[in-house]
Write an enzyme that holds these catalytic residues in place. Structure first.
Site, PDB file in Angstrom:
ATOM      1  N   SER A  26       0.794  -1.240   0.000  1.00  0.00           N
ATOM      2  CA  SER A  26       0.000   0.000   0.000  1.00  0.00           C
ATOM      3  C   SER A  26       0.827   1.292   0.000  1.00  0.00           C
ATOM      4  O   SER A  26       0.448   2.244  -0.688  1.00  0.00           O
ATOM      5  CB  SER A  26      -0.974   0.016   1.180  1.00  0.00           C
ATOM      6  OG  SER A  26      -1.992  -0.911   0.922  1.00  0.00           O
ATOM      7  N   LYS A  75      -9.095  -5.971   9.810  1.00  0.00           N
ATOM      8  CA  LYS A  75     -10.240  -5.522   9.009  1.00  0.00           C
ATOM      9  C   LYS A  75     -11.580  -5.634   9.725  1.00  0.00           C
ATOM     10  O   LYS A  75     -12.538  -4.969   9.350  1.00  0.00           O
ATOM     11  CB  LYS A  75     -10.296  -6.285   7.671  1.00  0.00           C
ATOM     12  CG  LYS A  75      -9.154  -5.915   6.724  1.00  0.00           C
ATOM     13  CD  LYS A  75      -9.314  -6.633   5.398  1.00  0.00           C
ATOM     14  CE  LYS A  75      -8.184  -6.314   4.450  1.00  0.00           C
ATOM     15  NZ  LYS A  75      -8.422  -6.847   3.108  1.00  0.00           N
ATOM     16  N   GLY A 137     -14.268 -17.665   2.677  1.00  0.00           N
ATOM     17  CA  GLY A 137     -13.666 -16.830   3.720  1.00  0.00           C
ATOM     18  C   GLY A 137     -13.999 -15.360   3.486  1.00  0.00           C
ATOM     19  O   GLY A 137     -14.975 -15.027   2.803  1.00  0.00           O
TER      20      GLY A 137
END
Ligand code: ATR
Length: 291
Positions: A26, A75, A137
């Site tokens: 990122s 998350k 998932g």
């Protein structure tokens, strides 16, 4: 690869939290976007321990941080630290992007936006198509919600642990009134007329590089496109099998780029045009692949 030339008093600071964090792409991604757009922004990595996410986010707000990316394993935990959450992110139950708002941060899930955009850019539309999703998932949840919200004709979810596929199908069916069916891989391999297969398991990565969740290649017959969320390795066994049968095979790298671009757009309330997005993608692909 170039970041901004200098940091001054006006530099907007962005961050990414995760643990571990040293392998994250990122900072390169977001700093390239800022550099291409000539914005005075810099994104830096922060390692945050589990159980400490709220403290970190509160601190980030006090420090004036403009936006954050969130990666594994935070998350879900980050949701309790938010003052607001986007509806799709709520449905997915996972947030990967935070935008600074008046009293804190609002959470978004741009993985789903990145996936949609990476398919669209290859002219692959989900609407009215028969979709098979491999995995149940977190990543598969985003894929399933995208397929349902884009009005796929039929959706199947295949998973090694069938109970998880059933649970995911039920969740999405409740939200969208869809009729998603959960299957074992054996059952999935007997399906016919599938248009798009989306591989959302971790099979094909690290210790499973030579494996694919699909054993019976007959399933590829008549398929228009195969997508794998994995981009390391660049071409998984699953994608190799698809490509060998002349099927459009797309890895997860474009999804990674487009989820980043979507985050940057959300942070700055801007739209990054396709030609600029292509320039960003070109720079990053060359950097990543050492071309
Ligand atoms: P993510 O958030 O990246 O989706 P996850 O929630 O841990 O990660 O889900 C991993 C997915 O890969 C699951 O669908 C998992 O199948 P199970 O639910 O049966 O565990 C799948 N997966 C991982 N290793 C696998 C393997 N060796 N064979 C088949 N499926 C596998």
């Amino acid at each position: 690869m170039k970041c901004i030339d200098f940091i001054d008093g006006k530099t907007g600071v962005l961050g990414i939290i995760g643990n571990p964090i040293e392998h994250t792409f990122s900072p390169v991604l977001q700093n390239t976007i800022a550099s291409v757009l000539k914005h005075n922004f810099v994104l830096v990595p922060f390692e945050v321990k589990k159980g400490h996410v709220k403290t970190a986010i509160d601190g980030a707000f006090e420090l004036g941080i403009k936006g954050m990316c969130v990666t594994i394993p935070h998350k879900q935990e980050v949701i309790e630290a938010l003052v607001d959450i986007d509806e799709k992110a709520k449905q997915i139950g996972a947030v990967n992007m935070l935008k600074r708002v008046e009293n804190g941060f609002k959470g978004f899930n741009t993985d789903i936006i990145g996936l949609k955009k990476s398919l669209e850019m290859k002219n692959i539309l989900i609407k009215n198509k028969k979709i098979l999703i491999l995995g149940a998932g977190g990543a598969a949840r985003s894929v399933g919600i995208l397929a349902a919200s884009e009005n796929a004709k039929e959706i199947f979810i295949a998973n090694r642990t069938i109970e998880k596929a059933v649970g995911l199908a039920d969740d999405i069916n409740k939200y969208y009134g869809t009729d998603i069916k959960a299957l074992s891989y054996d059952e999935a391999e007997k399906l016919s007329d599938i248009n798009i297969i989306i591989q959302a398991t971790s099979v094909g990565m690290s210790s499973t590089t030579n494996q694919s969740p699909i054993q019976n290649k007959n399933i590829f017959k008549g398929v228009d496109a195969c997508f794998d969320i994995i981009y390391s390795p660049w071409e998984t066994e699953f994608l190799k099998s698809a490509a060998a049968m002349g099927i459009t095979a797309i890895n997860g790298f474009d999804m990674l780029i487009y989820q980043g671009i979507a985050g940057y757009e959300i942070w700055n309330d801007i739209k990054i045009e396709n030609n600029i997005a292509e320039e960003i993608k070109y720079n990053l692909t060359h950097y990543y692949r050492n071309l």
